[in-house]
Design a protein around this motif. Structure first.
Motif, mmCIF file in Angstrom:
data_model
loop_
_atom_site.group_PDB
_atom_site.id
_atom_site.type_symbol
_atom_site.label_atom_id
_atom_site.label_comp_id
_atom_site.label_asym_id
_atom_site.label_seq_id
_atom_site.Cartn_x
_atom_site.Cartn_y
_atom_site.Cartn_z
ATOM 1 N N THR A 250 0.708 -1.320 0.087
ATOM 2 C CA THR A 250 0.026 0.108 0.171
ATOM 3 C C THR A 250 0.861 1.438 -0.001
ATOM 4 O O THR A 250 0.124 2.539 0.094
ATOM 5 N N THR A 251 2.234 1.123 -0.019
ATOM 6 C CA THR A 251 3.092 2.253 -0.300
ATOM 7 C C THR A 251 3.432 2.938 -1.334
ATOM 8 O O THR A 251 3.880 3.995 -1.557
ATOM 9 N N ARG A 252 3.279 2.114 -2.380
ATOM 10 C CA ARG A 252 3.378 2.550 -3.846
ATOM 11 C C ARG A 252 2.539 1.866 -4.519
ATOM 12 O O ARG A 252 1.922 0.744 -4.319
ATOM 13 N N ALA A 253 2.609 1.974 -6.092
ATOM 14 C CA ALA A 253 1.927 1.405 -6.912
ATOM 15 C C ALA A 253 2.681 1.446 -8.226
ATOM 16 O O ALA A 253 3.090 2.337 -8.666
ATOM 17 N N ILE A 254 2.952 0.264 -8.512
ATOM 18 C CA ILE A 254 3.838 -0.043 -9.790
ATOM 19 C C ILE A 254 3.092 -0.974 -10.801
ATOM 20 O O ILE A 254 2.560 -1.947 -10.157
ATOM 21 N N THR A 255 3.100 -0.566 -11.837
ATOM 22 C CA THR A 255 2.408 -1.210 -13.144
ATOM 23 C C THR A 255 3.327 -1.566 -14.207
ATOM 24 O O THR A 255 4.050 -0.532 -14.760
ATOM 25 N N LEU A 256 3.419 -2.845 -14.878
ATOM 26 C CA LEU A 256 4.088 -3.087 -15.963
ATOM 27 C C LEU A 256 3.233 -3.821 -16.946
ATOM 28 O O LEU A 256 2.673 -4.578 -16.751
ATOM 29 N N ASN A 257 3.428 -2.715 -17.917
ATOM 30 C CA ASN A 257 2.562 -3.199 -19.259
ATOM 31 C C ASN A 257 3.440 -3.705 -20.402
ATOM 32 O O ASN A 257 4.275 -3.104 -20.918
ATOM 33 N N LEU A 258 2.932 -5.070 -21.014
ATOM 34 C CA LEU A 258 3.631 -5.546 -21.986
ATOM 35 C C LEU A 258 2.639 -5.666 -23.292
ATOM 36 O O LEU A 258 1.530 -5.794 -23.116
ATOM 37 N N SER A 259 3.164 -5.285 -24.368
ATOM 38 C CA SER A 259 2.418 -5.214 -25.392
ATOM 39 C C SER A 259 2.923 -6.426 -26.465
ATOM 40 O O SER A 259 4.144 -7.053 -26.536
ATOM 41 N N VAL A 260 2.169 -6.811 -27.437
ATOM 42 C CA VAL A 260 2.406 -7.906 -28.419
ATOM 43 C C VAL A 260 3.484 -7.748 -29.176
ATOM 44 O O VAL A 260 4.279 -8.633 -29.740
ATOM 45 N N ASP A 261 3.821 -6.372 -29.508
ATOM 46 C CA ASP A 261 4.896 -6.139 -30.412
ATOM 47 C C ASP A 261 6.279 -5.904 -29.908
ATOM 48 O O ASP A 261 7.161 -5.327 -30.286
ATOM 49 N N GLY A 262 6.416 -6.218 -28.330
ATOM 50 C CA GLY A 262 7.633 -6.226 -27.708
ATOM 51 C C GLY A 262 7.905 -5.034 -26.892
ATOM 52 O O GLY A 262 9.102 -4.698 -26.560
ATOM 53 N N GLY A 273 1.807 12.400 -4.112
ATOM 54 C CA GLY A 273 1.105 13.711 -4.732
ATOM 55 C C GLY A 273 1.792 14.015 -5.942
ATOM 56 O O GLY A 273 1.599 14.956 -6.580
ATOM 57 N N GLN A 274 3.030 13.467 -6.137
ATOM 58 C CA GLN A 274 3.874 13.662 -7.198
ATOM 59 C C GLN A 274 3.413 13.207 -8.315
ATOM 60 O O GLN A 274 2.680 11.963 -8.480
ATOM 61 N N PRO A 275 3.735 13.487 -9.706
ATOM 62 C CA PRO A 275 3.218 12.993 -10.940
ATOM 63 C C PRO A 275 3.826 11.418 -11.023
ATOM 64 O O PRO A 275 4.982 11.041 -10.547
ATOM 65 N N VAL A 276 3.205 10.692 -11.635
ATOM 66 C CA VAL A 276 3.285 9.180 -11.922
ATOM 67 C C VAL A 276 4.478 9.307 -12.938
ATOM 68 O O VAL A 276 4.493 9.934 -13.796
ATOM 69 N N MET A 277 5.626 8.437 -12.466
ATOM 70 C CA MET A 277 6.872 8.323 -13.508
ATOM 71 C C MET A 277 6.595 7.314 -14.699
ATOM 72 O O MET A 277 6.138 6.257 -14.142
ATOM 73 N N VAL A 278 6.826 7.504 -15.614
ATOM 74 C CA VAL A 278 6.271 6.634 -16.717
ATOM 75 C C VAL A 278 7.803 6.373 -17.436
ATOM 76 O O VAL A 278 8.436 7.511 -17.606
ATOM 77 N N SER A 279 8.051 5.101 -17.555
ATOM 78 C CA SER A 279 9.367 4.655 -18.509
ATOM 79 C C SER A 279 8.804 3.715 -19.419
ATOM 80 O O SER A 279 7.838 3.077 -19.402
ATOM 81 N N ARG A 280 9.384 3.729 -20.654
ATOM 82 C CA ARG A 280 9.197 3.035 -21.799
ATOM 83 C C ARG A 280 10.469 2.536 -22.402
ATOM 84 O O ARG A 280 11.471 2.818 -22.257
#
Length: 351
Positions: A250-262, A273-280
């Motif tokens: 409950t101290t953080r939220a991390i999501t990993l999204n995989l797509s079919v094209d790699g 309250g800071q913006p979500v960090m997005v890495s690709r």
């Protein structure tokens, strides 16, 4: 190594050929002989599954190779009944199978799982470890001994008895009355060359105790071969479209999204309250089911990095090594979506 511009020959002893035949039977289910196959409908929601299945008084129960939970089937084709009966399994004894299934949700939110098409049955728990990595589909036979591996850009043909190994360019597939056909050729020096016609048919094959749902016919330089075909790159089936932290975190939220094209996307929210960090970046599957995630597009102040995950059971991913933000083994992600769609790109050309 053999290039497409030359032949390669070996001198095989009878002992070596016998060993190769035994290996193909065990590892590849390279079967001969054909029987009728009921072809079920194919829908985008259908899933290709590798399972261990057991017969019960109420029907069938199964678990996927990478999961421990046993589930019940609601519907199945007649081939499953016929093959389970033929195998004569003892009570509680499981058998390896591959099938195309549909998973729906009932009104009480329970899963309703129906097998649309049986693709392979035979083997045991060890069969779950045979992935045919880097091979999208393998066609093969035993008499004579041969294999044809359909890969991303080539078709590798190995005629063991004829002492030939040829790499053909992979051409676009054509269809003929329900069959899938590839035709290709390579040119050698002095006007010599090789020609290939590979046909995959919706007919089932059987060899010993193993049954497989696609047959294969190959013509190589005027010689005819018969056998069977099965899907490869089976370790890809363990992946899901999305992973998240366990619900108890409950101290953080991390999501990993995989797509079919790699492609991959990593979202990190530390709930401050800071913006979500997005890495690709990109992902690829390594031997042993390891998932390598390369993050090339990072938020300001972050460096490019590579994350190496391994599966720890039930589809769960655990980060390997020590990470400055997550610590030693400090990042574990659980599946949070349906399995990653398998058919994409050149996979769409396959049966």
């Amino acid at each position: 190594m053999l290039s497409i511009s030359q032949d390669m020959c070996w001198t095989f002893s009878k002992t070596m050929l016998k060993a190769i035949r035994s290996w193909l039977i065990l590892l590849l289910f390279s079967l001969s002989g054909c029987a009728a196959l009921e072809v079920g409908s194919r829908a985008d929601a259908d899933l290709y599954q590798r399972v261990l299945v057991v017969a019960t008084e109420e029907g069938y129960r199964f678990r996927e190779c990478h999961r421990s939970q046993w589930l019940s089937l609601s519907q199945w084709p007649g081939q499953l009944d016929n093959q389970i009966k033929r195998l004569g399994l003892k009570e509680g004894e499981s058998v390896y199978a591959e099938w195309i299934a549909r998973i729906d949700t009932a009104e009480d939110e329970a899963q309703v799982i129906s097998v649309r098409q049986l693709r392979l049955i035979g083997g045991d728990l060890v069969s779950c470890q045979h992935h045919l990595r880097g091979i999208q589909m393998r066609a093969s036979g035993l008499d004579p001994l041969w294999t044809a591996d359909i890969q991303e850009n080539h078709i590798h043909v190995h005629d063991y008895d004829g002492l030939k190994l040829v790499r053909f360019p992979r051409t676009a597939v054509s269809r003929d009355d329900g069959d899938w056909i590839w035709e290709s050729e390579v040119s050698l020096h002095q006007g010599r060359g090789h020609r290939l016609l590979l046909r995959i048919r919706p007919l089932a094959c059987r060899q010993g105790d193993a049954w497989i749902g696609l047959s294969a016919e190959m013509e190589l330089d005027g010689r005819f071969f018969r056998g069977c075909a099965r899907m490869g790159d089976l370790d890809r089936l363990i992946l899901h479209q999305q992973y998240q932290l366990p619900v108890e975190t409950t101290t953080r939220a991390i999501t990993l999204n995989l797509s079919v094209d790699g492609k991959v996307e990593l979202l990190e929210d530390y709930l401050t309250g800071q913006p979500v960090m997005v890495s690709r970046g990109n992902w690829r599957l390594l031997s042993g089911g390891r998932l390598l995630v390369s993050l090339d597009e990072r938020d300001a102040g972050q460096r490019q990095e590579v994350l190496s995950f391994h599966h720890v059971g039930n589809g769960v991913l655990a980060l390997q090594g020590v990470h400055p933000s997550y610590g030693q083994g400090g990042l574990t992600l659980v599946p949070a979506s349906d399995p990653l769609p398998w058919k994409t790109g050149r996979f769409r050309e396959l049966p």
